[in-house]
Design an enzyme around this catalytic site. Structure first.
Site, PDB file in Angstrom:
ATOM      1  N   HIS A 132      37.149  40.874  52.092  1.00  0.00           N
ATOM      2  CA  HIS A 132      37.987  40.225  51.089  1.00  0.00           C
ATOM      3  C   HIS A 132      39.374  40.027  51.672  1.00  0.00           C
ATOM      4  CE1 HIS A 132      39.955  39.287  47.291  1.00  0.00           C
ATOM      5  NE2 HIS A 132      38.757  39.139  46.767  1.00  0.00           N
TER       6      HIS A 132
ATOM      7  N   ASP B 253      30.915  39.723  45.114  1.00  0.00           N
ATOM      8  CA  ASP B 253      29.829  38.756  45.295  1.00  0.00           C
ATOM      9  C   ASP B 253      28.500  39.447  45.580  1.00  0.00           C
ATOM     10  OD1 ASP B 253      31.418  36.385  44.989  1.00  0.00           O
ATOM     11  OD2 ASP B 253      32.266  36.792  46.959  1.00  0.00           O
TER      12      ASP B 253
END
Length: 391
Positions: free
Chosen positions: A288, A336
């Site tokens: 991320h 995700d």
């Protein structure tokens, strides 16, 4: 070493807090977070040196937008000061959306005539079309059917937001029973043919809350630019949807779905991960740009799925992928992967993660749109020209 908060640092430098954070992103200043993750702290000596030296020059300008909606902590977002992780444990998506909008609680329902038009508009579409593609068609038709779409005062936009989000969900083809008692329950019946258990429905509700906003993510920045030009709420959401599907943004959940689909049993995880590493690809669902040491949103959602379906085979596959990625010392998982795991455990259709992301983030896009409508000025980015000399 003395550490001071952002307000004190900005006051000493004579800049706005937004400019202070721009210095951080450009590498001019360093910061650390307080132990609770709620505050940014700055080295007082470094601030003093910069104050004496003057504002940094020679770098292209950076767009900084002041917003009261979402702050990003060490591993999680905060919605108007409240920890999104805590909200996801106990809240509902509707109440969190209204918190983002600074709006009172009210009834959520789609407009019957607009809904029928949106359903009819999908009759010629392929049956296996991904939900995100349907949502773009639905948004267009809902907007064309709404005579109040150009009312940009906050109360009107909030009312439009409720109709729009309900319409996005209700216009999708029905696959299963769902649960009409909440927006999450209604969405369940549009992306999953199997009936929900209370625990798994709670996990979906939490996912929607965790995805409702994330400061100036790519789709939100695009949505804010559209809103600054006074595009109506439907056009703002269409702009966000267009960006969301990119594989570096909301489309990453679809990539994570495909990754888990390749791992029929845990022993196949090393091959699935290794093949992607060999091809030089990113591992979808991992890493991320903000949360370098782990995404608390993904950790919570994965825990909720595990608690709701202990021992499920798809959970074992997801855990095997996690183990393999950690063995290779690659970045930690993000939301995700957790979203893809939720879809795999429940039997949701392909692209369900993108649909959850899109419906949820619509609340955030509209919150940011309302800030731009109130600003009454156009967002204008500038380019640092590097082309041929001017003739």
């Amino acid at each position: 070493m003395e550490w001071i908060d952002a307000a004190s640092a900005a006051e000493r430098l004579g800049v706005k807090p937004a400019t202070l954070y721009a210095y951080v992103s450009r590498g001019v200043l360093k910061r650390r977070h307080s132990e609770d993750g709620r505050r940014s702290l700055f080295d007082a000596d470094e601030i003093e040196r910069l104050a004496r030296r003057g504002r940094p020059r020679g770098q292209p300008p950076e767009l900084v937008i002041e917003s009261a909606i979402t702050a990003l902590g060490v591993d999680r977002p905060y919605y108007r000061g409240l920890d999104a992780i805590d909200l996801a444990r106990t809240g509902t998506f509707e109440s969190v959306a209204e918190w983002l909008w600074s709006a009172p609680s009210a009834r959520w329902a789609s407009d019957p005539a607009a809904l029928q038009a949106a359903v009819t508009a999908q009759h010629g579409l392929a049956g296996d079309l991904l939900p995100l593609d349907r949502l773009q068609v639905i948004t267009t038709v809902l907007g064309a059917s709404d005579s109040l779409r150009y009312q940009l005062d906050q109360e009107s936009v909030v009312a439009t937001g409720r109709r729009l989000i309900c319409g996005l969900v209700d216009a999708l083809p029905a696959l299963g029973p769902g649960d009409p008692g909440s927006l999450a329950g209604r969405l369940w019946g549009k992306i999953c043919p199997n009936p929900p258990t209370p625990a798994l429905l709670h996990a979906l509700q939490a996912a929607m809350i965790l995805l409702a906003d994330h400061e100036l993510a790519a789709s939100t920045l695009a949505a804010r630019v559209a809103a600054s030009a006074k595009a109506d709420p439907y056009a703002v959401v269409l702009t966000g949807l267009g960006v969301l599907g990119g594989p570096l943004h909301g489309g990453a959940s679809y990539g994570a779905e495909r990754l888990l689909a390749e791992v029929a049993e845990p022993g196949q995880a090393p091959r699935a991960v290794g093949d992607r590493v060999r091809r030089g690809e990113r591992i979808p669902g991992f890493g991320h740009s903000i949360y370098k040491n782990g995404d608390a949103r993904g950790a919570l959602l994965l825990d909720l799925v595990e608690a709701a379906a202990p021992g499920h085979g798809r959970l074992a596959a997801a855990r095997a992928v996690l183990v393999e990625v950690r063995r290779r010392r690659l970045p930690e998982h993000n939301i995700d992967l957790a979203l893809a795991t939720l879809g795999a455990v429940t039997g949701m259709i392909p692209g369900a993660g993108e649909a959850i992301f899109a419906v949820s983030r619509t609340a955030g896009w509209l919150a940011h749109a309302m800030e731009e409508y109130a600003r009454r000025s156009l967002l204008r980015l500038r380019a640092a020209y590097v082309g041929p000399p001017l003739q």
